[in-house]
Design a protein around this motif. Structure first.
Motif, PDB file in Angstrom:
ATOM      1  N   GLY A 149       0.792  -1.226   0.000  1.00  0.00           N
ATOM      2  CA  GLY A 149       0.000   0.000   0.000  1.00  0.00           C
ATOM      3  C   GLY A 149       0.820   1.270   0.000  1.00  0.00           C
ATOM      4  N   GLN A 150       2.127   1.139  -0.089  1.00  0.00           N
ATOM      5  CA  GLN A 150       2.989   2.320  -0.082  1.00  0.00           C
ATOM      6  C   GLN A 150       3.618   2.485  -1.458  1.00  0.00           C
ATOM      7  OE1 GLN A 150       3.541   4.322   2.746  1.00  0.00           O
ATOM      8  NE2 GLN A 150       1.934   3.126   3.729  1.00  0.00           N
ATOM      9  N   ARG A 151       3.890   3.727  -1.811  1.00  0.00           N
ATOM     10  CA  ARG A 151       4.482   3.981  -3.122  1.00  0.00           C
ATOM     11  C   ARG A 151       5.801   4.730  -2.976  1.00  0.00           C
ATOM     12  NH1 ARG A 151       0.423   6.708  -7.163  1.00  0.00           N
ATOM     13  NH2 ARG A 151       0.260   8.264  -5.508  1.00  0.00           N
ATOM     14  N   TYR A 152       6.731   4.335  -3.812  1.00  0.00           N
ATOM     15  CA  TYR A 152       8.007   5.044  -3.904  1.00  0.00           C
ATOM     16  C   TYR A 152       8.117   5.594  -5.313  1.00  0.00           C
ATOM     17  CZ  TYR A 152      13.052   5.788  -4.397  1.00  0.00           C
ATOM     18  OH  TYR A 152      14.280   6.340  -4.641  1.00  0.00           O
ATOM     19  N   PHE A 153       8.206   6.914  -5.409  1.00  0.00           N
ATOM     20  CA  PHE A 153       8.394   7.556  -6.704  1.00  0.00           C
ATOM     21  C   PHE A 153       9.884   7.797  -6.913  1.00  0.00           C
ATOM     22  CE2 PHE A 153       4.188   9.203  -8.117  1.00  0.00           C
ATOM     23  CZ  PHE A 153       3.431   8.773  -7.044  1.00  0.00           C
ATOM     24  N   GLY A 154      10.361   7.422  -8.069  1.00  0.00           N
ATOM     25  CA  GLY A 154      11.767   7.684  -8.356  1.00  0.00           C
ATOM     26  C   GLY A 154      11.976   7.845  -9.849  1.00  0.00           C
ATOM     27  N   ARG A 155      13.050   8.529 -10.190  1.00  0.00           N
ATOM     28  CA  ARG A 155      13.349   8.736 -11.591  1.00  0.00           C
ATOM     29  C   ARG A 155      14.112   7.518 -12.114  1.00  0.00           C
ATOM     30  NH1 ARG A 155      11.740  12.955 -14.172  1.00  0.00           N
ATOM     31  NH2 ARG A 155      11.298  14.239 -12.363  1.00  0.00           N
ATOM     32  N   VAL A 156      13.724   7.076 -13.263  1.00  0.00           N
ATOM     33  CA  VAL A 156      14.298   5.859 -13.832  1.00  0.00           C
ATOM     34  C   VAL A 156      15.707   6.144 -14.348  1.00  0.00           C
ATOM     35  CG1 VAL A 156      14.072   4.164 -15.686  1.00  0.00           C
ATOM     36  CG2 VAL A 156      12.033   4.975 -14.466  1.00  0.00           C
ATOM     37  N   LYS A 157      16.658   5.366 -13.825  1.00  0.00           N
ATOM     38  CA  LYS A 157      18.039   5.490 -14.288  1.00  0.00           C
ATOM     39  C   LYS A 157      18.431   4.157 -14.899  1.00  0.00           C
ATOM     40  CE  LYS A 157      20.673   8.511 -11.185  1.00  0.00           C
ATOM     41  NZ  LYS A 157      21.771   8.400 -10.193  1.00  0.00           N
ATOM     42  N   ALA A 158      18.803   4.161 -16.142  1.00  0.00           N
ATOM     43  CA  ALA A 158      19.252   2.919 -16.766  1.00  0.00           C
ATOM     44  C   ALA A 158      20.592   2.554 -16.149  1.00  0.00           C
ATOM     45  CB  ALA A 158      19.402   3.113 -18.265  1.00  0.00           C
ATOM     46  N   ALA A 159      20.675   1.348 -15.619  1.00  0.00           N
ATOM     47  CA  ALA A 159      21.884   0.966 -14.913  1.00  0.00           C
ATOM     48  C   ALA A 159      22.236  -0.472 -15.250  1.00  0.00           C
ATOM     49  CB  ALA A 159      21.692   1.133 -13.407  1.00  0.00           C
ATOM     50  N   ARG A 160      23.272  -0.625 -16.043  1.00  0.00           N
ATOM     51  CA  ARG A 160      23.745  -1.975 -16.327  1.00  0.00           C
ATOM     52  C   ARG A 160      24.425  -2.568 -15.092  1.00  0.00           C
ATOM     53  NH1 ARG A 160      22.998  -3.842 -21.257  1.00  0.00           N
ATOM     54  NH2 ARG A 160      22.336  -2.311 -22.808  1.00  0.00           N
ATOM     55  N   SER A 161      24.610  -1.728 -14.095  1.00  0.00           N
ATOM     56  CA  SER A 161      25.168  -2.224 -12.836  1.00  0.00           C
ATOM     57  C   SER A 161      24.152  -3.070 -12.079  1.00  0.00           C
ATOM     58  CB  SER A 161      25.585  -1.038 -11.965  1.00  0.00           C
ATOM     59  OG  SER A 161      24.479  -0.174 -11.766  1.00  0.00           O
TER      60      SER A 161
END
Lengths: 884, 444
Positions: free
Chosen positions: A647-659
């Motif tokens: 029921g909780q949301r985390y908003f974040g900016r998508v970073k392409a990471a081959r790591s």
């Protein structure tokens, strides 16, 4: 490192950094009750003059606008007496009605040892409950128990020099480059000087630490114990065991080996179970077997797990089996997260510890402490560990809680539920230097505590080194030391006689005396030689590694070199480990959420979030995700995505990471309600804990991920701190105000009203309006000075940010420049430096890229030209990455 | 005031060596701005084949009528705006007949009849007879001190009244009443106000410059002019003037009565089409011309405010300049360069008032409207887009980028990419255009 000139000119004091567990010595220059500059203390064993970016910004994070200056009761400023009377009478009332187990303390690894000692004594000896736990539960509890099981005592065998002097350094679940930057720098320098020294990183992520690694093993999350069980089998198969050491100094080897072999008989099985390349595993196993000097550093990557204790022991088993312990360059090495998590462990300020390395499993210990303290209400059983403690609060079993120097509403698993629990709780007391943390907002009583540079007492770092964190500034307002607050509180409960400490040194002496009481080498922690320390020696405390006894008055660099452990029979214990994977497996629609630190922030940002410089490197919550997953889940790099669980949301900016491994995402743990609308990573973490130590599984939470369907996005730059009325916002501290990135799934009635209603005091607006609502921009002024800039757009390109614009905040703007403000650009001729890479010198990515194009092909060349990377060096991995 | 007509002949210099045969008589009726400009264009080319005569009813040479407002305001003087004194015509061998009106065109005899009863022959006739102030339906307009604002003579008389205006006696509601909130009316009101008169402007529409500005910009303009001591009554008209001989007061349709000493009527212009139409030339609102400025009689051309082209008449100079070029090309070079009626931006000559309007100015559902507002600085900018192209611009307070918008409007430039930066001006959208083209920078 050279000391900045101004440091020499003014009064300087030596103290200790307040951030991570490296425990660096800091030399601070003071003028007018202000720290004007800091430098690494060249004499301190932990850092020998080095400082990381957080440490070297200490003087820039002194003045928070949110600093709490007076005690608050239900939101109103009150006197200390009123606040403490209220708290004490509630405590008394609740204890009378429901017994002492209905109250609790929740402490922090940010407290000083003296504070910790008073809290522990008050709770366990006088209030009469062991319901005292700490945020160290979230980072170190697994290592504590692993140490105790193996060594009979919670003691780190080696010291930092071992990390430099070893021939093989294995870092397990430890991104030292970000989490322990000065230790990383020491390792990097050692590696530079002795390239033959091998470095192996075991981590599902390819972290910045991997920049100096010879081998990176991106193992399946949570499979570490399989890896070390496999290693144990391999060591046995290849005759790489130290049979003599095993026979002379340990117990339980055969059983441990049998279990390991039963589960992971060989390299092939290990590679399969850990999802690693077999050749890589062979190489690392060979290196371990072939080198005498091996240090295995482990930290949160394995501690924060539902089987963290076992992972620690699986790893320690391998060191015991080869005798790689207690020698120069050979040890299992737990590196701790917080500045004084170790001090808390020494004091015993956790629910399952008693005091000074004594435990509840030993009634002699309980009696000994009881009589030492002259305790009238000695708690005789363990209390509730963090997760259980907050559950008990939620269930109404605990009715009063006092939280000190920590922010559980952000950092606990199921953080959303923690908030609900605190809201329901009859009495919530919070001591903090910041008045409006997410937790403090839920408190009945908020007490102003002193902070770094004001508070005075000792801390212990990861290598058992005790240092003085010195108080040298006057506390602002009515702020007081935590120990003083607790002593006053104790007096109000009728225990004044036992809490009448004139000075910190008196507490320290009592603590030191207790550590030596009936010790006889039965407990690791022993600083009895300091029990009579003179006040002046305390005030200029020379960093020293415990044990500090009459036999070793200069301290002890390494433990167990003589093969003697703190178990009753003096032998180390092998622990048979049946390795387990994390509790929750992801479904087909889920990804595995991993959480952790970023380089420039500390915990919930209460301090580091106030320095613009420290938000230059990473300024917004993000999601590291493999490019395949970006495609799989219909995401776009640079867009917002939403992670969801319970029921909780985390908003974040998508970073392409081959790591990242496909199927796994990483998010920073720092963001909270003060810095973002809904980007609290720990709210998504399931409250799954290690059954032995109670440490939560922060590194492995299956969550859903979806693109955020935004109707509009934009940014807001303003002088005043607000909470924008927006589904997504992230706050970025600037030098003269704040910047918010915004996004919402729905449009406001009008953007013009939306912004103007949030700044009702501003009457002088200029704006640009589009009838198609593709964009909107507005700027607000007071007395001709820029106060607010708002830019919204339906596309992603229009609301483009410029550093120039942020620099105009608070400036007087002529009517001509008002156009530029709305445009967001100064017009022709001004270059945007881009995202800041070097925080120390504020060198941006565009500038660096340009310099690289212009022929700077080494870190040194870049440093010579732009100064980037020449101060703290934290950005060097990134500089290297930019050059590739 | 009636002046005797006079002639200038410069026979010797008129004959150009090498030219044989009889020169064509080119007769230009009217000596306003269109005629003046046409002469310039002709001379720039080759007029050796023509014997040019100009006949005008004003006694001065061609002057810049646009500058009447600054003359009234005292910001410039009469000599400064006379572009072509009589010597100019003399020096160029042009016959200049001034202070004489043409009464009729006798097409079959190819001559014109003057107010003095003379007849002047032509081979090619050019009508450039301009326009006159539009009439209003108010009663008693014959009273003294009711003027229009069209000619140097009007300005002369207004300046006279202003000069003798007694600043001490303030028995009237207003010293001067100006009717009409268009460009001319506002300029007249401004000029009179600068002379120290208390000016009230009555305007029929709901906002000023309602033919060039939207209501918001009109409101900004009003605010600025109010600071310059002009009072405004909108949505009203003068029903009648009162007084015995001298104007005493004006009664408005709303019933309000304003005592005043002086009135300027500036409600627009009416093309002087009568001369042409009476001669049987085609036309309705003006004398109709084709794209080469020829009337329905191939020996007669027409230019300027008396003209009707595709149903439009003209009140601003820019298209008229184009007409002059078209006509000069045809007459001198026999080149057919069609005249196109492109939109023309509006400017108001009131110091401290910067406004610009071009193309559409009223927002409709078909427009995408971009608006910049800075209430404190009094800056308002509106761009109207259709299909990502600018089709209208209204600027108030800072009109610096007007010309640039106008160019984009004329060139039908696609502005979709730079829309957010457009209103901030050239420095920003050019920058942004380039940046986006080169790196496609993305937020965050």
């Amino acid at each position: 490192m050279n000391m900045p000139e101004k440091l020499i000119a003014s009064d300087t004091v030596n103290t200790t950094c307040c951030y991570c567990g490296v425990g660096c010595g800091v030399t601070a220059a003071v003028a007018d009750n202000q720290v004007v500059a800091v430098a690494g203390n060249t004499d301190h064993p932990a850092n020998k003059g080095r400082l990381c970016i957080k440490g070297s910004s200490l003087h820039e994070t002194q003045s928070s606008p949110d600093r709490l200056l007076t005690p608050m009761l239900h939101g109103k400023a009150v006197s200390w007496d009123t606040a403490l009377d209220y708290g004490a009478s509630k405590f008394r009332e609740i204890i009378e009605q429901h017994g002492p187990d209905a109250v609790a303390f929740y402490l922090s690894g940010q407290l000083l040892t003296e504070d910790y000692y008073v809290a522990n004594k008050l709770m366990k000896g006088f209030i009469g409950t062991a319901n005292i736990d700490t945020n160290s539960r979230l980072c170190m509890a697994s290592a504590v128990v692993a140490h105790k099981r193996a060594f009979g005592s919670d003691a780190v065998p080696g010291c930092y020099e071992d990390l430099e002097q070893t021939d093989l350094l294995i870092l397990v679940g430890s991104n030292t480059a970000y989490a322990h930057p000065v230790v990383y720098q020491r390792i990097a320098k050692a590696k530079e000087e002795r390239p033959e020294m091998k470095i192996v990183v075991l981590d599902p992520r390819r972290t910045a630490t991997c920049e100096i690694a010879d081998i990176h093993l991106p193992l399946r999350p949570g499979s570490d114990a399989y890896f070390f069980n496999g290693l144990l089998s391999y060591l046995a198969d290849t005759n790489a065991l130290d049979r003599e050491f095993i026979a002379a100094h340990t117990n339980g080897f055969e059983e441990a080996l049998a279990v390991a072999q039963g589960q992971v008989p060989d390299v092939t099985a290990a590679a399969h179970l850990c999802q690693l390349d077999r050749n890589d595993v062979v190489r690392v196993y060979q290196l371990f077997a072939g080198n005498e000097k091996v240090v295995t550093v482990f930290s949160q990557g394995i501690n924060q797990s539902s089987s963290g204790v076992d992972k620690g022991n699986a790893l320690i088993n391998c060191h015991l089996a080869t005798g790689k312990i207690g020698k120069v360059g050979a040890a299992p090495f737990s590196i701790t997260g917080q500045p004084n998590a170790m001090g808390g462990r020494e004091v015993g300020g956790l629910a399952n510890q008693l005091a000074a390395h004594m435990g509840y499993d030993n009634s002699d210990d309980i009696n000994r402490v009881e009589s030492f303290w002259q305790a009238p209400n000695m708690a005789r059983k363990e209390g509730l560990k963090a997760v259980d403690m907050f559950r008990a609060i939620d269930e109404g079993k605990i009715k009063a809680v006092w939280i000190m120097a920590t922010n559980p509403a952000v950092t606990m698993p199921e953080a959303g539920r923690i908030r609900d629990a605190l809201q329901k709780c009859e009495l919530v007391m919070v001591s903090d230097c910041i008045g409006n943390t997410d937790t403090a907002k839920l408190a009945d009583v908020v007490l102003p505590a002193t902070t770094w540079s004001e508070k005075h007492g000792t801390v212990t770092n990861s290598e058992r080194c005790i240092s003085l964190q010195k108080g040298f500034l006057n506390a602002p307002g009515q702020a007081r030391h935590d120990w003083q607050i607790m002593c006053d509180f104790a007096a109000k409960l009728g225990f004044s006689e036992h809490f009448d400490y004139p000075h910190q040194v008196d507490i320290f002496r009592e603590h030191a005396a207790l550590s030596g009481l009936d010790n006889n080498h039965s407990r690791g922690f022993n600083i009895s030689a300091l029990a009579d320390i003179k006040r002046e020696d305390y005030e200029s405390f020379t960093p020293i590694r415990w044990p500090v006894t009459t036999g070793s008055p200069k301290g002890t660099d390494r433990l167990f070199g003589n093969g003697q452990f703190y178990t009753p029979d003096g032998r180390a214990r092998f622990i048979p480990i049946q390795a387990r994977l994390p509790v929750h497996e992801p479904t087909a629609e889920q990804v595995i959420l991993n959480t952790g630190r970023i380089r420039d922030q500390w915990h919930t940002m209460s301090r580091t979030g106030t320095a613009a410089k420290l938000l230059g490197h990473v300024d917004e919550p993000y999601i590291d995700i493999h490019p395949h997953d970006i495609e799989r889940f219909g995401l776009l790099e640079g867009d917002l995505a939403v992670l969801a669980n319970q029921g909780q949301r985390y908003f974040g900016r998508v970073k392409a990471a081959r790591s990242q491994r496909p199927g796994e995402v990483f998010v920073p743990m720092h963001w909270n309600g003060k810095y973002a609308a809904s980007s609290c990573a720990d709210a998504l973490v399931n409250a799954v804990v290690d059954p032995i130590c109670g440490q939560p599984e922060f590194k492995h939470s299956p969550v859903r991920i979806n693109p955020f369907k935004q109707a509009w996005n934009g940014f807001l730059v303003c002088a005043e701190d607000i909470q924008p009325h927006c589904e997504y916002w992230a706050k970025i501290t600037l030098d003269g105000g704040y910047k918010f990135r915004l996004a919402d799934g729905e449009f406001p009635a009008t953007w013009s009203d939306w912004i103007k209603n949030q700044f009702p005091l501003i009457g002088d607006w200029v704006d640009v309006h589009d009838s198609h609502d593709q964009f909107y921009r507005a700027a607000g002024f007071s007395d001709g000075r820029l106060q607010v800039v708002f830019s919204a757009a339906t596309d992603k390109v229009s609301a483009r940010e410029m550093r120039w614009l942020e620099q105009q905040l608070g400036e007087e703007i002529d009517s001509n420049t008002r156009f530029a403000i709305l445009a967001g650009i100064p017009g022709a001729g001004v270059e945007d430096v881009g995202a800041i890479v070097c925080s120390c010198y504020q060198v941006g990515q565009n500038t660096i890229a340009k310099a690289i194009k212009g022929g700077c092909t080494s870190v040194e060349a870049l440093g010579a030209k732009l100064k980037c990377g020449t101060n703290c060096g934290s950005c060097i991995p990134e500089l290297k990455a930019l050059m590739r | 005031m009636v002046q005797q007509g006079w002639l200038v002949w410069c026979g010797e210099r008129y004959e150009v060596a090498g030219v044989t045969g009889k020169k064509k008589k080119l007769l230009i009726v009217g000596n306003g701005m269109a005629a003046g400009r046409l002469l310039d264009e002709l001379i720039k080319r080759d007029v050796s084949g023509f014997e040019v005569t100009v006949i005008g009813d004003e006694r001065q040479g061609s002057y810049n009528r646009i500058m009447l407002s600054p003359v009234l305001a005292g910001e410039t003087d009469v000599p400064a705006i006379i572009g072509k004194p009589s010597s100019w015509y003399r020096d160029r061998g042009i016959r200049f007949v001034s202070g004489v009106q043409v009464k009729a065109v006798e097409r079959e005899r190819k001559c014109v009849l003057t107010s003095e009863g003379n007849r002047l022959r032509y081979d090619h006739l050019i009508l450039a007879v301009g326009s006159r102030p539009a009439k209003i339906p108010a009663e008693n307009q014959q009273l003294n001190n009711i003027y229009s604002f069209r000619t140097l003579r009007d300005v002369d008389r207004l300046l006279n009244v202003a000069r003798f205006h007694d600043r001490q006696s303030r028995k009237t509601d207003t010293d001067a009443l100006v009717i009409g909130g268009g460009l001319l009316g506002l300029e007249a009101a401004y000029g009179l106000a600068l002379k120290g008169l208390r000016v009230t402007l009555v305007h029929r529409s709901g906002w000023l410059l309602n033919r060039q500005l939207d209501k918001t910009a009109g409101g900004y303009l009003q605010r600025v002019l109010e600071e310059k001591n002009i009072r405004f009554i909108l949505n009203d008209e003068v029903a009648r003037f009162s007084g015995s001989h001298e104007l005493k007061s004006a009664e408005l349709k709303s019933g309000q009565s304003l005592s005043c000493k002086l009135c300027v009527i500036a409600t627009g212009i009416t093309p002087n089409k009568e001369l042409g139409l009476a001669a049987g030339l085609k036309g309705a609102r003006g004398v109709a011309v084709n794209p080469y400025m020829a009337t329905s009689d191939e020996d007669i051309s027409a230019i300027g405010e008396c003209v009707e082209f595709k149903g439009e008449t003209f009140g601003l100079v820019e298209p008229i300049w184009q007409q002059c070029i078209t006509l000069a090309e045809r007459l001198c070079n026999n080149i057919k360069l069609p005249f196109e009626n492109t939109p023309v931006p509006t400017k108001l000559k009131v110091s401290g008032v910067n406004l610009f309007s071009a193309g559409d100015f009223i927002t409709t559902d078909e427009h995408r409207e971009l608006v910049y507002r800075d209430d404190k600085a009094g800056i308002y900018r509106k761009l109207l887009l259709r299909d990502n192209r600018i089709v209208g611009a209204v600027l108030f307070g800072d009109a610096r980028d007007g010309q640039d918008y106008f160019t984009m409007l004329s060139e039908k430039k696609d502005v979709s990419k730079i829309a957010p930066f457009l209103l901030m001006g050239r420095a920003f959208y050019q920058d942004s255009d380039q940046q986006q083209d080169s790196d496609g920078a993305v937020a965050a």
